[in-house]
Write a protein that holds these residues in place. Sequence first.
Motif, short mmCIF file in Angstrom:
data_model
loop_
_atom_site.label_atom_id
_atom_site.label_comp_id
_atom_site.label_asym_id
_atom_site.label_seq_id
_atom_site.Cartn_x
_atom_site.Cartn_y
_atom_site.Cartn_z
N ILE A 348 0.84 -1.20 0.00
CA ILE A 348 0.00 0.00 0.00
C ILE A 348 0.88 1.25 0.00
N GLN A 349 1.03 1.85 -1.17
CA GLN A 349 1.98 2.95 -1.34
C GLN A 349 1.60 4.18 -0.52
N GLY A 350 0.30 4.51 -0.51
CA GLY A 350 -0.12 5.70 0.21
C GLY A 350 0.14 5.61 1.70
N LEU A 351 -0.10 4.44 2.26
CA LEU A 351 0.16 4.28 3.69
C LEU A 351 1.65 4.27 3.98
N PHE A 352 2.45 3.78 3.04
CA PHE A 352 3.90 3.84 3.25
C PHE A 352 4.37 5.29 3.30
N GLU A 353 3.73 6.15 2.53
CA GLU A 353 4.08 7.57 2.57
C GLU A 353 3.78 8.18 3.94
N SER A 354 2.79 7.61 4.64
CA SER A 354 2.49 8.12 5.98
C SER A 354 3.66 7.87 6.92
N ILE A 355 4.46 6.86 6.64
CA ILE A 355 5.66 6.59 7.42
C ILE A 355 6.81 7.48 6.93
N LEU A 356 6.94 7.61 5.62
CA LEU A 356 8.01 8.42 5.06
C LEU A 356 7.97 9.85 5.58
N TYR A 357 6.74 10.37 5.76
CA TYR A 357 6.59 11.76 6.17
C TYR A 357 6.13 11.89 7.63
N ALA A 358 6.29 10.82 8.40
CA ALA A 358 5.82 10.83 9.78
C ALA A 358 6.48 11.92 10.60
N ARG A 359 7.73 12.27 10.26
CA ARG A 359 8.46 13.30 10.98
C ARG A 359 8.81 14.46 10.05
N ASP A 360 7.86 14.80 9.20
CA ASP A 360 8.03 15.92 8.27
C ASP A 360 9.24 15.74 7.37
N GLY A 361 9.50 14.50 6.96
CA GLY A 361 10.60 14.22 6.04
C GLY A 361 11.89 13.84 6.70
N ALA A 362 11.99 13.97 8.03
CA ALA A 362 13.21 13.54 8.73
C ALA A 362 13.31 12.03 8.65
N PRO A 363 14.54 11.48 8.60
CA PRO A 363 14.71 10.03 8.46
C PRO A 363 14.03 9.25 9.58
N VAL A 364 13.45 8.11 9.20
CA VAL A 364 12.78 7.21 10.14
C VAL A 364 13.34 5.81 9.93
N THR A 365 13.79 5.17 10.98
CA THR A 365 14.30 3.80 10.85
C THR A 365 13.14 2.81 10.78
N ILE A 366 13.45 1.60 10.32
CA ILE A 366 12.43 0.55 10.27
C ILE A 366 11.87 0.28 11.66
N ARG A 367 12.74 0.24 12.65
CA ARG A 367 12.31 0.00 14.03
C ARG A 367 11.31 1.08 14.48
N GLU A 368 11.65 2.34 14.21
CA GLU A 368 10.77 3.44 14.59
C GLU A 368 9.47 3.41 13.77
N ALA A 369 9.61 3.12 12.49
CA ALA A 369 8.44 3.10 11.60
C ALA A 369 7.42 2.06 12.06
N ALA A 370 7.90 0.90 12.48
CA ALA A 370 6.98 -0.16 12.91
C ALA A 370 6.15 0.29 14.10
N MET A 371 6.79 0.97 15.05
CA MET A 371 6.06 1.41 16.24
C MET A 371 5.10 2.55 15.92
N ILE A 372 5.53 3.44 15.02
CA ILE A 372 4.63 4.52 14.59
C ILE A 372 3.42 3.93 13.88
N TYR A 373 3.68 3.01 12.98
CA TYR A 373 2.61 2.42 12.18
C TYR A 373 1.64 1.63 13.05
N ALA A 374 2.18 0.92 14.03
CA ALA A 374 1.34 0.08 14.89
C ALA A 374 0.41 0.89 15.78
N GLN A 375 0.70 2.17 15.97
CA GLN A 375 -0.19 3.01 16.78
C GLN A 375 -1.49 3.31 16.05
N GLY A 376 -1.44 3.37 14.71
CA GLY A 376 -2.65 3.71 13.97
C GLY A 376 -2.37 4.01 12.52
#
Length: 449
Positions: A348-376
């Motif tokens: 799901i490309q659009g939802l992946f973008e929600s991770i890419l821009y989770a911190r306004d474009g600042a880098p996000v690791t896979i570990r961090e992304a998983a926890m952000i994504y799992a919240q909602g």
Amino acid sequence: MAAAGQVENRIVSKKKAHLLGFIQHGVNSHATGMWRHPRDKVGWDFSRPAYWQHMARTMERGLFDAMFIADELAPYNTHGGTSDPIVKYAVQCPTHEPSTIVPIITTATKHLGVGVTLSTAFEHPYSMVRRLSSLDHLSDGRVAWNIVSSYSKSEWDAYGVEMTHRTRRYELLEEYMEVCYKLWNSWDADAIVADKASGIYADPAKVREINHVGEFFRCKARSFVAPSPQGQPVLWQAGSSDRGRDFAAKHAEAIFAVHPTVTRMRHYTDDLNNRLDKFERPPGSVKLIFGAQTVVADTRSEAQEKYERIKACIPAEGALAWMSGHFGLDFSTYDLDEYVQNIEVPGIQGLFESILYARDGAPVTIREAAMIYAQGMGMPVLVGTATDIADQMEVFLDEGGADGFMLAATYTPGCFEEFADMVVPELQRRQRFRTSYAGTTLRENLLQG
């Protein structure tokens, strides 16, 4: 006096939000680990009618447009090549069939609609139309169809079918909708005569038999269900890829999207309005509903404590397994400190973008992304008092172009009870939310300004 009148006009013309409750017919929805929360489903069993009736009445008390039921057809099996962590940590598992609870919800309410997610991948359009029209009758015209084509490998594995390429799925989806429209329009409004003296119930000349022969589907039949109160369900879509956005702009009456910042919301709003023009639909004719998760309390410190408790329920492996399933990559094979910005996903490309821009474009690791994504699913999380949350929603409405919000569940039914009792009155006080329903059907309420 003129200046005062202008101010008054601005107040009257404020955009009012639409609200939907985002849930699944399962033990856990879109906040991973919530079944562990001490306030989750206390005294309730998700597999029994009473729970859904209470949830529905709560949302109707809060004047929500609808309960929106997401779905997944099989446990995700991408992470490590197995669905073990999905089952182990109750990551959207178990999940029951969504349309079965529609009559339970709508018989407990008078106005609340139900958006039901149903995949076109494994069901012929003829039976889809029959099911949706039947539900629209039973609900007095309060059903929406969230149109999906199945993105997850586990779903295709479960049905024993080879997964088609995304582009090919949209070609099939266009023909699928063509058949649905033909069937929904096969009955004229005055086809039913119901003349007991002559014995004639319906005029066959006004119930046309369609004869569709296409690349993917054949259908020679009349629709077996007479026209329902809405004629056809409200059509809902969550198109996020370029092709998906075109499909949504062409067919949808409302679109659900997840964007973590107001800047991304505005970008999406402008893009969708441009696409509407391509299909000769006026800008703003489709409701844009953005995902949001809320944690509300009487004080900011209490709300923050509640939020930390929610995050503490998330199992790390379960979070990774969910992200693997949604994005079609086995993240168990990756270095968890790698940045997601360096990865391309087939899911799901659009939802992946929600991770890419989770911190306004600042880098996000896979570990961090998983926890952000799992919240909602990477939605913005609004934490604070009712005033704080209403403040942020107003920004999303005015600057992001939102027409409303899909409220992702945390612990249930408490999260919706708290929103209805605390945030809704604050939105109403600001003239940002309705004080009564506009009509009896979901379409009428969704179109309400």
